[in-house]
Scaffold this active site. Sequence first.
Site, PDB file in Angstrom:
ATOM      1  N   GLY A  29     -17.561 -22.102  -2.517  1.00 44.41           N
ATOM      2  CA  GLY A  29     -18.507 -22.467  -1.462  1.00 44.41           C
ATOM      3  C   GLY A  29     -17.962 -22.524  -0.042  1.00 44.41           C
ATOM      4  CD  GLU A  80     -16.016 -29.489  -1.628  1.00 42.04           C
ATOM      5  OE1 GLU A  80     -16.528 -28.370  -1.442  1.00 42.04           O
ATOM      6  OE2 GLU A  80     -16.134 -30.099  -2.680  1.00 42.04           O
ATOM      7  CG  ASP A  81     -19.463 -25.689  -0.022  1.00 37.76           C
ATOM      8  OD1 ASP A  81     -18.704 -26.481  -0.620  1.00 37.76           O
ATOM      9  OD2 ASP A  81     -20.298 -24.996  -0.623  1.00 37.76           O
ATOM     10  CG  ASP A  91     -24.994 -32.914  -4.223  1.00 40.41           C
ATOM     11  OD1 ASP A  91     -25.532 -34.027  -4.154  1.00 40.41           O
ATOM     12  OD2 ASP A  91     -25.612 -31.909  -4.615  1.00 40.41           O
ATOM     13  CE  LYS A 125     -27.576 -32.090  -0.778  1.00 37.97           C
ATOM     14  NZ  LYS A 125     -28.159 -31.527  -1.997  1.00 37.97           N
ATOM     15  CG  PHE A 131     -30.521 -26.626  -4.500  1.00 40.14           C
ATOM     16  CD1 PHE A 131     -29.645 -27.210  -5.394  1.00 40.14           C
ATOM     17  CD2 PHE A 131     -30.357 -25.282  -4.182  1.00 40.14           C
ATOM     18  CE1 PHE A 131     -28.616 -26.472  -5.977  1.00 40.14           C
ATOM     19  CE2 PHE A 131     -29.327 -24.534  -4.753  1.00 40.14           C
ATOM     20  CZ  PHE A 131     -28.460 -25.128  -5.653  1.00 40.14           C
ATOM     21  CG  ASP A 165     -23.928 -20.827  -5.600  1.00 39.01           C
ATOM     22  OD1 ASP A 165     -23.436 -21.933  -5.278  1.00 39.01           O
ATOM     23  OD2 ASP A 165     -24.050 -20.471  -6.780  1.00 39.01           O
ATOM     24  NE  ARG A 225     -21.045 -18.215  -4.130  1.00 38.35           N
ATOM     25  CZ  ARG A 225     -20.828 -19.455  -4.550  1.00 38.35           C
ATOM     26  NH1 ARG A 225     -20.728 -20.433  -3.687  1.00 38.35           N
ATOM     27  NH2 ARG A 225     -20.712 -19.714  -5.828  1.00 38.35           N
TER      28      ARG A 225
HETATM   29  C1  PRP Z   1     -20.334 -27.077  -5.045  1.00 39.83           C
HETATM   30  C2  PRP Z   1     -19.785 -27.245  -3.650  1.00 39.83           C
HETATM   31  C3  PRP Z   1     -18.825 -28.399  -3.801  1.00 39.83           C
HETATM   32  C4  PRP Z   1     -19.410 -29.212  -4.941  1.00 39.83           C
HETATM   33  C5  PRP Z   1     -20.084 -30.422  -4.383  1.00 39.83           C
HETATM   34  O1  PRP Z   1     -19.437 -26.299  -5.768  1.00 39.83           O
HETATM   35  O2  PRP Z   1     -19.144 -26.074  -3.203  1.00 39.83           O
HETATM   36  O3  PRP Z   1     -17.532 -27.974  -4.136  1.00 39.83           O
HETATM   37  O4  PRP Z   1     -20.388 -28.379  -5.579  1.00 39.83           O
HETATM   38  O5  PRP Z   1     -20.766 -31.150  -5.352  1.00 39.83           O
HETATM   39  P1  PRP Z   1     -20.333 -32.588  -5.857  1.00 39.83           P
HETATM   40  O6  PRP Z   1     -19.991 -33.429  -4.674  1.00 39.83           O
HETATM   41  O7  PRP Z   1     -21.591 -33.061  -6.557  1.00 39.83           O
HETATM   42  O8  PRP Z   1     -19.194 -32.435  -6.819  1.00 39.83           O
HETATM   43  P2  PRP Z   1     -19.817 -25.565  -7.139  1.00 39.83           P
HETATM   44  O9  PRP Z   1     -19.284 -26.389  -8.269  1.00 39.83           O
HETATM   45  O10 PRP Z   1     -21.276 -25.251  -7.185  1.00 39.83           O
HETATM   46  O11 PRP Z   1     -18.974 -24.253  -7.055  1.00 39.83           O
HETATM   47  P3  PRP Z   1     -18.971 -23.152  -5.867  1.00 39.83           P
HETATM   48  O12 PRP Z   1     -18.156 -23.756  -4.750  1.00 39.83           O
HETATM   49  O13 PRP Z   1     -18.328 -21.996  -6.508  1.00 39.83           O
HETATM   50  O14 PRP Z   1     -20.405 -22.907  -5.454  1.00 39.83           O
END
Ligand code: PRP
Length: 185
Positions: A55, A110-111, A114, A142, A162, A169, A175
């Site tokens: 991400g 981090e992107d 959540d 968030k 979302f 993504d 993305r």
């Molecule tokens: C997403 C995003 C963060 C994480 C945040 O990654 O990039 O790394 O979720 O969520 P959280 O705080 O609830 O843990 P994902 O696991 O979807 O993988 P990606 O980065 O490959 O999209």
Amino acid sequence: MLETAEKMIEAAGQRLERVVYTEGEIRARVGAMGEQIARHYEDAGDLLVLGLLKGSFVFLADLVREIPLPLHVDFLVASSYGSEKVSSGDVQLLYQSASTLKGRNVLVVEDIIDSGTTVARLMPLLREREPKSLEICALLHKRIVPLEWEPRWVGFDAPRDFLIGYGLDYSEHFRHLPFIASLRD
Ligand code: PRP
């Protein structure tokens, strides 16, 4: 781009709710974050920017170009969402960076934070590798629950929707959108 994006989103069986952060808003915020980060690490020595894939790849690419300091870039790969809209809570660390962390200033990028599960799982593993300092920079937060590992720099307090685009993504789609948008439920 918005019209094309709407078509792509519909082709993937989803509906665009709204654009949450425009390209210009993101650019301005990332520039300001880069300035703050550069000020913080100015006299700190060795800086390793560690992007959490997938991400963060767009955000990291823009952010490091706003940090006019000597630095190195490496990545970690973790995944928790699979193809769903809700985190599975099971964070898989698929690739650990081979860079030495010991004695270095490590900035995790981090992107989005959540539920906080990903940083809660990863940060203790990084701490074990004895960096001189360890901080998190997240474009979106968030703030659903108070975190043990709060990011030092946050781009935007994100709505609970979302979100897709700018690295984020839905089932690996979207993305590459230059803005951040929300999907309808
Ligand atoms: C997403 C995003 C963060 C994480 C945040 O990654 O990039 O790394 O979720 O969520 P959280 O705080 O609830 O843990 P994902 O696991 O979807 O993988 P990606 O980065 O490959 O999209």
